[in-house]
Design a protein around this motif. Structure first.
Motif, PDB file in Angstrom:
ATOM      1  N   THR A  90      35.923 105.324  74.170  1.00 26.08           N
ATOM      2  CA  THR A  90      36.247 104.731  75.459  1.00 26.08           C
ATOM      3  C   THR A  90      36.095 103.272  75.572  1.00 26.08           C
ATOM      4  OG1 THR A  90      33.694 104.821  76.290  1.00 26.08           O
ATOM      5  CG2 THR A  90      35.205 106.944  76.523  1.00 26.08           C
ATOM      6  N   TRP A  91      36.725 102.705  76.705  1.00 27.72           N
ATOM      7  CA  TRP A  91      36.616 101.224  76.691  1.00 27.72           C
ATOM      8  C   TRP A  91      35.227 100.992  77.621  1.00 27.72           C
ATOM      9  CZ3 TRP A  91      39.586  97.690  74.808  1.00 27.72           C
ATOM     10  CH2 TRP A  91      40.901  97.991  74.503  1.00 27.72           C
ATOM     11  N   GLN A  92      34.435  99.940  76.955  1.00 34.04           N
ATOM     12  CA  GLN A  92      33.247  99.540  77.413  1.00 34.04           C
ATOM     13  C   GLN A  92      33.312  98.056  77.527  1.00 34.04           C
ATOM     14  OE1 GLN A  92      30.499 100.997  74.299  1.00 34.04           O
ATOM     15  NE2 GLN A  92      31.947 102.762  74.189  1.00 34.04           N
ATOM     16  N   ILE A  93      32.437  97.607  78.754  1.00 33.28           N
ATOM     17  CA  ILE A  93      32.400  96.084  78.821  1.00 33.28           C
ATOM     18  C   ILE A  93      31.532  95.530  77.715  1.00 33.28           C
ATOM     19  CG2 ILE A  93      31.531  94.220  80.388  1.00 33.28           C
ATOM     20  CD1 ILE A  93      32.268  96.206  82.686  1.00 33.28           C
ATOM     21  N   SER A  94      31.705  94.747  76.964  1.00 28.94           N
ATOM     22  CA  SER A  94      31.126  94.022  75.973  1.00 28.94           C
ATOM     23  C   SER A  94      29.879  93.248  76.513  1.00 28.94           C
ATOM     24  CB  SER A  94      32.010  93.488  74.920  1.00 28.94           C
ATOM     25  OG  SER A  94      31.410  92.321  74.102  1.00 28.94           O
ATOM     26  N   ASP A  95      28.744  93.149  75.648  1.00 29.53           N
ATOM     27  CA  ASP A  95      27.835  92.150  75.977  1.00 29.53           C
ATOM     28  C   ASP A  95      28.024  90.881  75.444  1.00 29.53           C
ATOM     29  OD1 ASP A  95      27.538  92.739  73.534  1.00 29.53           O
ATOM     30  OD2 ASP A  95      25.270  93.588  73.637  1.00 29.53           O
ATOM     31  N   LYS A  96      29.105  90.530  75.195  1.00 35.29           N
ATOM     32  CA  LYS A  96      29.579  89.219  74.455  1.00 35.29           C
ATOM     33  C   LYS A  96      29.205  88.162  75.554  1.00 35.29           C
ATOM     34  CE  LYS A  96      32.491  88.871  71.240  1.00 35.29           C
ATOM     35  NZ  LYS A  96      31.401  88.188  70.448  1.00 35.29           N
ATOM     36  N   ASP A  97      28.873  86.764  75.146  1.00 29.84           N
ATOM     37  CA  ASP A  97      28.342  85.867  75.892  1.00 29.84           C
ATOM     38  C   ASP A  97      29.807  85.512  76.651  1.00 29.84           C
ATOM     39  OD1 ASP A  97      27.581  83.883  77.662  1.00 29.84           O
ATOM     40  OD2 ASP A  97      27.322  82.483  76.102  1.00 29.84           O
ATOM     41  N   GLY A  98      30.237  85.729  77.696  1.00 29.15           N
ATOM     42  CA  GLY A  98      31.406  85.337  78.070  1.00 29.15           C
ATOM     43  C   GLY A  98      31.436  84.018  79.263  1.00 29.15           C
ATOM     44  N   SER A  99      30.675  83.190  78.904  1.00 34.97           N
ATOM     45  CA  SER A  99      30.308  81.885  79.779  1.00 34.97           C
ATOM     46  C   SER A  99      31.534  81.146  80.092  1.00 34.97           C
ATOM     47  CB  SER A  99      28.985  81.261  79.010  1.00 34.97           C
ATOM     48  OG  SER A  99      29.410  80.581  77.850  1.00 34.97           O
ATOM     49  N   MET A 100      32.493  81.207  79.256  1.00 38.56           N
ATOM     50  CA  MET A 100      33.657  80.413  79.401  1.00 38.56           C
ATOM     51  C   MET A 100      34.652  81.041  80.680  1.00 38.56           C
ATOM     52  SD  MET A 100      35.086  80.101  75.435  1.00 38.56           S
ATOM     53  CE  MET A 100      34.926  81.913  75.541  1.00 38.56           C
ATOM     54  N   VAL A 101      34.999  79.934  81.375  1.00 41.65           N
ATOM     55  CA  VAL A 101      35.865  80.287  82.589  1.00 41.65           C
ATOM     56  C   VAL A 101      37.243  79.833  82.377  1.00 41.65           C
ATOM     57  CG1 VAL A 101      36.389  79.728  85.059  1.00 41.65           C
ATOM     58  CG2 VAL A 101      33.947  79.972  84.233  1.00 41.65           C
ATOM     59  N   ALA A 102      38.212  80.809  82.594  1.00 39.95           N
ATOM     60  CA  ALA A 102      39.453  80.356  82.154  1.00 39.95           C
ATOM     61  C   ALA A 102      40.505  80.892  83.060  1.00 39.95           C
ATOM     62  CB  ALA A 102      39.861  80.696  80.804  1.00 39.95           C
ATOM     63  N   SER A 103      41.647  80.463  83.418  1.00 35.51           N
ATOM     64  CA  SER A 103      42.890  80.939  84.109  1.00 35.51           C
ATOM     65  C   SER A 103      43.631  81.979  83.209  1.00 35.51           C
ATOM     66  CB  SER A 103      43.572  79.871  84.657  1.00 35.51           C
ATOM     67  OG  SER A 103      42.905  79.103  85.458  1.00 35.51           O
ATOM     68  N   THR A 104      43.761  81.495  82.015  1.00 35.12           N
ATOM     69  CA  THR A 104      44.580  82.381  81.011  1.00 35.12           C
ATOM     70  C   THR A 104      43.907  82.482  79.930  1.00 35.12           C
ATOM     71  OG1 THR A 104      46.063  80.537  79.981  1.00 35.12           O
ATOM     72  CG2 THR A 104      46.747  81.539  82.000  1.00 35.12           C
ATOM     73  N   ALA A 105      44.167  83.740  79.121  1.00 36.42           N
ATOM     74  CA  ALA A 105      43.501  83.983  77.667  1.00 36.42           C
ATOM     75  C   ALA A 105      44.157  84.689  76.830  1.00 36.42           C
ATOM     76  CB  ALA A 105      41.874  84.412  77.976  1.00 36.42           C
ATOM     77  N   THR A 106      44.627  84.179  75.748  1.00 36.12           N
ATOM     78  CA  THR A 106      45.137  85.153  74.971  1.00 36.12           C
ATOM     79  C   THR A 106      44.719  85.140  73.474  1.00 36.12           C
ATOM     80  OG1 THR A 106      47.560  85.756  74.012  1.00 36.12           O
ATOM     81  CG2 THR A 106      47.040  83.428  74.494  1.00 36.12           C
ATOM     82  N   PHE A 107      44.944  86.118  72.622  1.00 32.51           N
ATOM     83  CA  PHE A 107      44.432  86.211  71.324  1.00 32.51           C
ATOM     84  C   PHE A 107      45.813  85.514  70.427  1.00 32.51           C
ATOM     85  CE2 PHE A 107      41.587  89.318  72.604  1.00 32.51           C
ATOM     86  CZ  PHE A 107      40.290  89.189  71.757  1.00 32.51           C
ATOM     87  N   ASN A 108      45.100  84.729  69.285  1.00 32.94           N
ATOM     88  CA  ASN A 108      46.282  84.581  68.463  1.00 32.94           C
ATOM     89  C   ASN A 108      46.748  85.895  67.677  1.00 32.94           C
ATOM     90  OD1 ASN A 108      44.201  85.112  66.555  1.00 32.94           O
ATOM     91  ND2 ASN A 108      43.884  83.122  65.557  1.00 32.94           N
ATOM     92  N   HIS A 109      47.830  85.620  66.762  1.00 31.14           N
ATOM     93  CA  HIS A 109      48.570  86.528  65.995  1.00 31.14           C
ATOM     94  C   HIS A 109      47.478  87.532  65.094  1.00 31.14           C
ATOM     95  CE1 HIS A 109      51.996  85.833  68.085  1.00 31.14           C
ATOM     96  NE2 HIS A 109      52.276  84.915  67.270  1.00 31.14           N
ATOM     97  N   THR A 110      46.638  86.925  64.667  1.00 33.02           N
ATOM     98  CA  THR A 110      45.618  87.398  63.641  1.00 33.02           C
ATOM     99  C   THR A 110      44.520  88.010  64.566  1.00 33.02           C
ATOM    100  OG1 THR A 110      44.641  85.424  63.253  1.00 33.02           O
ATOM    101  CG2 THR A 110      46.237  86.153  61.789  1.00 33.02           C
TER     102      THR A 110
ATOM    103  N   ASP B  81      41.870  86.487  65.302  1.00 28.95           N
ATOM    104  CA  ASP B  81      40.250  85.695  64.853  1.00 28.95           C
ATOM    105  C   ASP B  81      40.258  84.382  65.858  1.00 28.95           C
ATOM    106  OD1 ASP B  81      42.238  84.157  63.793  1.00 28.95           O
ATOM    107  OD2 ASP B  81      41.501  84.102  61.773  1.00 28.95           O
ATOM    108  N   GLY B  82      41.080  84.341  66.863  1.00 29.70           N
ATOM    109  CA  GLY B  82      41.091  83.085  67.705  1.00 29.70           C
ATOM    110  C   GLY B  82      41.602  83.571  69.191  1.00 29.70           C
ATOM    111  N   ILE B  83      41.259  82.556  69.972  1.00 33.05           N
ATOM    112  CA  ILE B  83      41.687  82.813  71.594  1.00 33.05           C
ATOM    113  C   ILE B  83      41.882  81.571  72.281  1.00 33.05           C
ATOM    114  CG2 ILE B  83      40.913  83.478  73.812  1.00 33.05           C
ATOM    115  CD1 ILE B  83      38.675  85.482  72.593  1.00 33.05           C
ATOM    116  N   ILE B  84      43.225  81.390  72.485  1.00 35.12           N
ATOM    117  CA  ILE B  84      43.451  80.220  73.183  1.00 35.12           C
ATOM    118  C   ILE B  84      43.235  80.599  74.796  1.00 35.12           C
ATOM    119  CG2 ILE B  84      45.565  78.780  73.870  1.00 35.12           C
ATOM    120  CD1 ILE B  84      45.886  81.209  71.067  1.00 35.12           C
TER     121      ILE B  84
ATOM    122  N   VAL C 145      39.445  78.868  70.708  1.00 35.11           N
ATOM    123  CA  VAL C 145      37.853  79.173  70.196  1.00 35.11           C
ATOM    124  C   VAL C 145      38.220  80.156  68.960  1.00 35.11           C
ATOM    125  CG1 VAL C 145      36.972  78.504  72.353  1.00 35.11           C
ATOM    126  CG2 VAL C 145      37.666  81.023  71.827  1.00 35.11           C
ATOM    127  N   ASP C 146      37.345  80.335  67.843  1.00 31.74           N
ATOM    128  CA  ASP C 146      37.113  81.218  67.272  1.00 31.74           C
ATOM    129  C   ASP C 146      36.711  82.644  67.833  1.00 31.74           C
ATOM    130  OD1 ASP C 146      37.803  79.918  64.700  1.00 31.74           O
ATOM    131  OD2 ASP C 146      35.905  79.024  64.679  1.00 31.74           O
TER     132      ASP C 146
END
Length: 357
Positions: A181-201, A203-206, A218-219
């Motif tokens: 199932t889908w679960q909310i991750s406990d990853k520290d999401g302290s970053m605030v953003a209006s848009t966020a997208t993964f790169n093609h591999t 291993d990074g987020i813009i 960010v990695d």
């Protein structure tokens, strides 16, 4: 598509034409690279008007390009098969997952039947399978989801929120006996953003924010800041990744579109032919064209390698989003017409432009 309106009004015909930049180097042109340029002026927009006081806020193609989803006017997600029909009554409706208007829809990049929707008002993210009418999972948040974006493997979902940090969802099992199932991750999401997208591999987020002039790369999964290039005066509003992995396009309040080289993270090209704040960007499936939506009632098509404006597409209303088909030179966009004296009442609009469908 026979039910769609193809006539444009005099007001739409009088849209300003973009200024042409200086002649680009010959080696960047389609002819020098042995490519046949698309004849976009030969096409007309195909618009479906839906009587509604609300706008269609987002449209998205399934990964195989067979389905087009639209949300915004109510609690229902509507999905069309454009190659068959784009009539209002031909849409498949998905309801019961939200208690208020749906704002955003994202398709899983690895499966043509799986998608998720989100609503800022009911603060839910809902997961669906297009082969069944009822949602498969519903997650209630404490904050309002703004946009969602899948990782390339479809196992992680990024969710930007209104004024709060990122939320990460992961797909997996809580234990060996449990169902995935889908679960909310406990990853520290302290970053605030209006848009966020993964790169093609994956291993990074813009990340961008409408009040920040620079991009953040960010990695993943460490979320360590890798690059922070300056991009726009006043804030960055939209980004798009070139499918070939060469460029990241960004657009902002300053009406500028920048092309960043993904190897060096330097600005390789700047498009200054737009007159209004940028709302959305999308690359064609081969990366050769960029569609630009702004706060004006038209969209621009730009040649990626030269930066030359190729065509300005008249629209019935400013579009908050634009998205190219994953394998054809067709893009979808949406919005809402304005109320005018002596004119029909406002209508939600979903439009297609290009050939092949």
């Amino acid at each position: 598509m026979s039910s769609l309106h193809t006539n444009v009004t005099r007001e739409e015909e009088e849209i300003p034409q973009p200024q042409r930049p200086p002649t680009p180097p010959f080696y960047t042109t389609f002819a020098a690279r042995g490519l046949h340029a698309q004849n976009f002026p030969a096409h007309k927009p195909r618009d479906l008007r839906i009587p509604s006081p609300q706008a269609i806020t987002h449209v998205a193609w399934s990964c195989d390009g067979k389905r087009l989803a639209a949300v915004g006017i109510d609690k229902i997600t509507r999905i069309w098969t454009p190659e068959t029909s784009m009539e209002f009554r031909s849409a498949t409706n998905f309801s019961g997952g939200h208690s208020d208007e749906v704002d955003y829809v994202s398709w899983n990049p690895t499966h043509p039947d799986l998608f998720c929707t989100s609503s800022q008002k009911d603060r839910r993210v809902v997961f669906w399978d297009a082969r069944q009418s009822r949602h498969i999972q519903q997650i209630q948040l404490k904050v309002s989801p703004l946009q969602t974006n899948y990782s390339p493997d479809g196992k992680v979902l990024l969710c930007t929120t209104v004024g709060h940090p990122l939320v990460f969802f992961t797909f997996g099992k809580e234990n060996e006996a449990a169902k995935e199932t889908w679960q909310i991750s406990d990853k520290d999401g302290s970053m605030v953003a209006s848009t966020a997208t993964f790169n093609h591999t994956g291993d990074g987020i813009i990340l961008t924010h409408h009040s920040e002039h620079s991009l953040r790369i960010v990695d993943y999964p460490s979320l360590t800041l890798r690059e922070n290039p300056a991009a726009h005066v006043g804030g960055c509003l939209a980004i798009a990744l070139d499918p070939r992995g060469r460029y990241l396009a960004s657009g902002g309040y300053d009406s500028i579109v920048n092309f960043f080289d993904l190897n060096e993270w330097i600005c390789a090209r700047t498009i200054a032919s737009c007159e209004n704040a940028i709302s959305a960007l999308s690359f064609s499936y081969d990366g050769e064209y960029l569609a630009i939506a702004t706060t004006a009632p038209y969209l621009d098509i730009i040649a990626t390698e030269t930066g030359v404006p190729l065509h300005r597409v008249p629209a019935l209303a400013p579009s908050p989003t634009v998205t190219w088909h994953p394998s054809k030179y067709v893009f979808a966009y949406c919005g809402q017409t304005k109320a005018r004296e002596g004119s029909p009442p406002p209508a939600a609009v979903i439009s297609l432009f290009g050939g092949g469908i």
